[in-house]
Design a protein around this motif. Structure first.
Motif, PDB file in Angstrom:
ATOM      1  N   ASP A   1       0.841  -1.144   0.118  1.00 13.68           N
ATOM      2  CA  ASP A   1      -0.012   0.089  -0.069  1.00 13.68           C
ATOM      3  C   ASP A   1       1.148   1.319  -0.021  1.00 13.68           C
ATOM      4  O   ASP A   1       0.349   2.269   0.376  1.00 13.68           O
ATOM      5  CB  ASP A   1      -0.867  -0.111   1.347  1.00 13.68           C
ATOM      6  CG  ASP A   1      -0.253  -0.358   2.570  1.00 13.68           C
ATOM      7  OD1 ASP A   1       1.058  -0.354   2.316  1.00 13.68           O
ATOM      8  OD2 ASP A   1      -1.201  -0.288   3.360  1.00 13.68           O
ATOM      9  N   GLU A   2       2.274   1.177  -0.341  1.00 13.92           N
ATOM     10  CA  GLU A   2       3.076   2.203  -0.695  1.00 13.92           C
ATOM     11  C   GLU A   2       3.239   3.089   0.554  1.00 13.92           C
ATOM     12  O   GLU A   2       3.402   4.364   0.444  1.00 13.92           O
ATOM     13  CB  GLU A   2       2.579   3.063  -1.758  1.00 13.92           C
ATOM     14  CG  GLU A   2       2.471   2.343  -3.058  1.00 13.92           C
ATOM     15  CD  GLU A   2       2.059   3.024  -4.371  1.00 13.92           C
ATOM     16  OE1 GLU A   2       2.954   3.193  -5.233  1.00 13.92           O
ATOM     17  OE2 GLU A   2       0.941   3.719  -4.378  1.00 13.92           O
TER      18      GLU A   2
ATOM     19  N   LYS B   1      13.657   1.196  -5.906  1.00  9.34           N
ATOM     20  CA  LYS B   1      12.674  -0.092  -5.576  1.00  9.34           C
ATOM     21  C   LYS B   1      11.617   0.125  -6.981  1.00  9.34           C
ATOM     22  O   LYS B   1      11.186   1.194  -7.370  1.00  9.34           O
ATOM     23  CB  LYS B   1      12.145   0.275  -4.254  1.00  9.34           C
ATOM     24  CG  LYS B   1      13.036   0.331  -3.125  1.00  9.34           C
ATOM     25  CD  LYS B   1      14.034  -0.934  -2.996  1.00  9.34           C
ATOM     26  CE  LYS B   1      14.675  -0.707  -1.884  1.00  9.34           C
ATOM     27  NZ  LYS B   1      15.667  -2.002  -1.503  1.00  9.34           N
ATOM     28  N   VAL B   2      10.817  -0.892  -7.053  1.00  7.53           N
ATOM     29  CA  VAL B   2       9.584  -0.804  -7.728  1.00  7.53           C
ATOM     30  C   VAL B   2       8.428  -0.741  -6.801  1.00  7.53           C
ATOM     31  O   VAL B   2       8.280  -1.675  -6.201  1.00  7.53           O
ATOM     32  CB  VAL B   2       9.653  -2.086  -8.519  1.00  7.53           C
ATOM     33  CG1 VAL B   2       8.293  -2.081  -9.441  1.00  7.53           C
ATOM     34  CG2 VAL B   2      10.926  -2.110  -9.493  1.00  7.53           C
ATOM     35  N   GLY B   3       7.383   0.177  -7.298  1.00  9.63           N
ATOM     36  CA  GLY B   3       6.373   0.190  -6.272  1.00  9.63           C
ATOM     37  C   GLY B   3       5.033  -0.262  -6.920  1.00  9.63           C
ATOM     38  O   GLY B   3       5.309  -0.966  -8.184  1.00  9.63           O
ATOM     39  N   GLN B   4       3.956   0.022  -6.626  1.00  8.76           N
ATOM     40  CA  GLN B   4       2.735  -0.656  -7.401  1.00  8.76           C
ATOM     41  C   GLN B   4       2.681   0.186  -8.500  1.00  8.76           C
ATOM     42  O   GLN B   4       2.990   1.395  -8.876  1.00  8.76           O
ATOM     43  CB  GLN B   4       1.564  -0.245  -6.258  1.00  8.76           C
ATOM     44  CG  GLN B   4       1.747  -1.103  -4.937  1.00  8.76           C
ATOM     45  CD  GLN B   4       1.661  -2.534  -5.329  1.00  8.76           C
ATOM     46  OE1 GLN B   4       0.626  -3.116  -5.895  1.00  8.76           O
ATOM     47  NE2 GLN B   4       2.584  -3.268  -4.821  1.00  8.76           N
ATOM     48  N   ASN B   5       1.895  -0.392  -9.552  1.00  9.21           N
ATOM     49  CA  ASN B   5       1.665   0.287 -10.827  1.00  9.21           C
ATOM     50  C   ASN B   5       2.653   0.575 -11.575  1.00  9.21           C
ATOM     51  O   ASN B   5       2.759   1.673 -12.244  1.00  9.21           O
ATOM     52  CB  ASN B   5       0.610   1.495 -10.568  1.00  9.21           C
ATOM     53  CG  ASN B   5      -0.760   1.019  -9.692  1.00  9.21           C
ATOM     54  OD1 ASN B   5      -1.315   0.008 -10.126  1.00  9.21           O
ATOM     55  ND2 ASN B   5      -1.138   1.851  -9.097  1.00  9.21           N
TER      56      ASN B   5
ATOM     57  N   THR C   1       2.314   7.460  -2.165  1.00  6.72           N
ATOM     58  CA  THR C   1       1.367   7.244  -3.222  1.00  6.72           C
ATOM     59  C   THR C   1       1.118   8.010  -4.381  1.00  6.72           C
ATOM     60  O   THR C   1       1.957   9.185  -4.522  1.00  6.72           O
ATOM     61  CB  THR C   1      -0.160   7.211  -2.523  1.00  6.72           C
ATOM     62  OG1 THR C   1      -0.603   8.548  -2.318  1.00  6.72           O
ATOM     63  CG2 THR C   1       0.065   6.297  -1.350  1.00  6.72           C
ATOM     64  N   GLU C   2       0.423   7.787  -5.404  1.00  5.56           N
ATOM     65  CA  GLU C   2       0.283   8.489  -6.498  1.00  5.56           C
ATOM     66  C   GLU C   2      -0.348   9.833  -6.345  1.00  5.56           C
ATOM     67  O   GLU C   2      -0.136  10.831  -6.824  1.00  5.56           O
ATOM     68  CB  GLU C   2      -0.459   7.945  -7.703  1.00  5.56           C
ATOM     69  CG  GLU C   2       0.172   6.447  -8.097  1.00  5.56           C
ATOM     70  CD  GLU C   2      -0.968   5.667  -8.922  1.00  5.56           C
ATOM     71  OE1 GLU C   2      -1.379   6.321  -9.842  1.00  5.56           O
ATOM     72  OE2 GLU C   2      -0.871   4.591  -8.880  1.00  5.56           O
TER      73      GLU C   2
END
Length: 359
Positions: A40-41, A330-334, A65-66
């Motif tokens: 959940d970032e 790092k690689v996050g969500q989306n 988050t975005e």
């Protein structure tokens, strides 16, 4: 700046945002040397601080988050007592979001719960099985096996989450499967191990059991093709202008991560950039920086009219945009690629596009 080279144009990246701001205490970061991010970032950030400002040595928790960044909390502090650290280095999270931090100076691993409450620590200085000498990168597999870069011992060690020694691989040297002061590490979707072989100016990959798979990269920096360790690019261009180091060459790589497609992201520390490679090692692109004011940075400026006046007099914003000695990626969500822009005390965030983008 993200550039595409050698005809690989089916992967494109878009700069998304800059996050955080420089603060020794409170709602900011100071020399973010590594971080771990939840699904959940929520980012748990290792702040290395400075020797003359040990109050900057701490862990901070941010939402990345975005919608933008938001400071959550701070925990840990400089010192040798339980729950403290002197030279915090790497960080990892287990399936319950417990936090594990390596300490180069104290040669130990400290464990906290997700809210930052100290749980335990373990580790002894030495070169025997299970002993540590300047532990650096750390990662935890899906089976909850802990891998630690035992830097001065030039090896990777495997532990249970409570510090029980499970095995090791690697030794000092220049050949495949050997290391010279390795630093950061990551695991891919199959729990293969990727290690930033710092002084050998390359990245190596291994099976979970330590069998060598591949070596990526060639030593080099701007004007020094075929040699590693030159600091010219970092000193002359660091924080000033974009890197012009040859692609595929590395100058003291510090961090590495792998996305769901198997593409490899490497923090090319002294070349002031992050390079991206295919799973086979072909160069795709590099990030040299597109940073702008973060939301937190803008909020601080709005509170001080004198700072706004000073900023309004700037004519060249390149120093604000470029990466400066990035230590972790790092690689996050989306498909979000999050870079610890360490010496700028912030994060630069890009997005890997899933559909073709006109460039």
């Amino acid at each position: 700046m993200a550039s595409v080279f050698l005809g690989i144009n089916d992967r494109t990246y878009t700069y998304e945002s800059t996050a955080a701001r420089a603060e020794h205490m409170g709602a900011g970061v100071r020399y973010p040397i590594d971080f771990a991010i939840t699904d959940d970032e929520i980012a748990y950030i290792v702040n290395r601080g400075r020797e003359d400002r040990p109050d900057g040595t701490r862990l901070t928790v941010f939402s990345l988050t975005e919608e933008g960044e938001e400071y959550i909390s701070t925990f840990g502090s400089y010192g040798e007592e339980p729950g403290q650290f002197i030279w915090p280095m790497g960080i990892a999270l287990d399936k319950d979001t417990n936090v594990y931090v390596t300490d180069e100076w104290l040669h130990r691993v400290t464990k906290y719960d997700k809210d930052g409450e100290y749980i335990s620590h373990w580790g002894n200085h030495g070169s025997g099985d299970g002993e540590l000498n300047r532990p650096a990168g750390i990662a935890i597999s899906k089976e909850q096996t802990m891998y630690i870069v035992d830097s001065r011992n030039n090896r990777i060690q495997k532990f249970s989450l409570d510090g029980k020694f499970l095995g090791q691989f690697g030794s000092a040297g220049l050949e495949n499967g050997e290391f010279n002061l390795p630093w950061g590490m990551c695991l891919d979707a199959e729990d293969n191990v990727f290690v930033a072989d710092w002084r050998n100016d390359r990245v190596q990959s291994f099976t979970p059991d330590g069998k060598w798979l591949a070596t990526f990269g060639t030593p080099g920096s701007a004007g020094t093709i075929g040699t590693g360790g030159d600091t010219t690019n970092a000193v002359i261009k660091g924080g000033i202008t974009h890197s012009d180091a040859p692609v595929g060459h590395f100058n003291r790589p510090t961090g590495v991560c792998v996305d769901q497609d198997g593409d490899i992201y490497i923090a090319d520390w002294l070349n002031n950039r992050v390079q991206v490679l295919t799973p086979e090692g072909r160069f795709i692109t590099e990030f040299t920086g597109d940073g702008h004011l973060s939301n937190m940075g803008a909020a601080k400026l709005r509170s001080n009219p004198d700072m706004i006046r000073q900023r309004n007099g700037i004519r060249n914003f390149t120093p604000e945009r470029v990466l400066w000695a990035p230590c972790a990626v790092k690689v996050g969500q989306n498909n979000r690629i999050i870079i610890a822009d360490t010496t700028r005390h912030r994060f630069q965030i890009y997005r890997k596009n899933t559909e073709p983008v006109l460039i």
